[in-house]
Scaffold this active site. Structure first.
Site: not given
Length: 225
Positions: A135, A153
């Protein structure tokens, strides 16, 4: 043979279809047997062989099940796509140990264990491609969540990027390549409960649009080629 985790919907299914179109047989891995069966039909419609493994990638026996399915299907493993993952928006003051451990188990520990399981099979042929779905938030935090959050995350994806870079150095002499794709915000079912917020973030993107899973199909098909 290509293994794709988190492959029943969203990015995973899109990448599995892209690899199938390039001529690969596919092992689909997901927790949802019903959606897995539907995804398998899409791969068969492309003329490729397919196997499914209904498991949580964080389960202790998941790597062995996945490798066995691939070997039973084609006798070899050429590509691994570590796509399975999930997202939470915890902040450092309130994140609890259970949430932290859960996201690291799926987003970091599982890719490491599955990678470790496939490497001996790839080494036999002195070739292989491992693709991790990271990401862009691994380096800049949860960008669209303007109120902050996402320490669990975002840090787990940073760990996945580091895992990919260090593994790539170690396995290159075996003829195996490791790459990490780092998309930004992608319109997938993972964002179902905050989809409106996702699209509000589009104003901060130069092209003013949110990515679709299909945009990732080109690098996913290119990297193993």
């Amino acid at each position: 043979c290509s293994i794709v985790t988190g492959a029943s919907i969203g990015i995973g299914l899109c990448l599995a279809e892209a690899l199938a179109r390039r001529g690969s047989d596919i092992v689909l891995v997901s927790r949802d047997p019903e959606k897995l069966a539907q995804a398998a039909e899409k791969i068969r419609a492309l003329g490729r062989k397919v196997a499914t493994v209904a498991t949580d990638v964080a389960a202790d026996d998941a790597p062995a099940k996945i490798v066995r399915a691939a070997l039973d299907l084609t006798g070899r493993i050429d590509v691994l796509v570590n796509n399975a993952g999930f997202m939470t928006f915890a902040d450092p003051l309130n994140v609890d140990d259970a949430t932290w451990d859960a996201i690291y188990n799926v987003n970091v520990r599982a890719p490491m264990r599955i990678t470790r399981a496939v490497l001996p099979e790839m080494a036999k042929t002195k070739r292989g491609s491992i693709i991790n779905l990271g990401s862009s938030w691994s380096s800049r935090g949860s960008a669209f969540n303007q109120d902050g959050g996402g320490v669990d995350y975002c840090s787990s994806k940073a760990a996945l990027h580091a895992l990919g870079r260090s593994t790539a150095q170690d396995v290159a002499p075996m003829g195996i390549r490791v790459n990490t794709i780092a998309p930004g915000a992608v319109d997938t079912p993972m964002h179902a409960d905050h989809r409106a917020l996702l699209f509000e973030f589009a104003q901060y993107i130069p092209l003013c649009r949110i990515q679709l899973s299909e945009y990732l199909a080109v690098p996913a098909a290119l990297l193993p080629s």
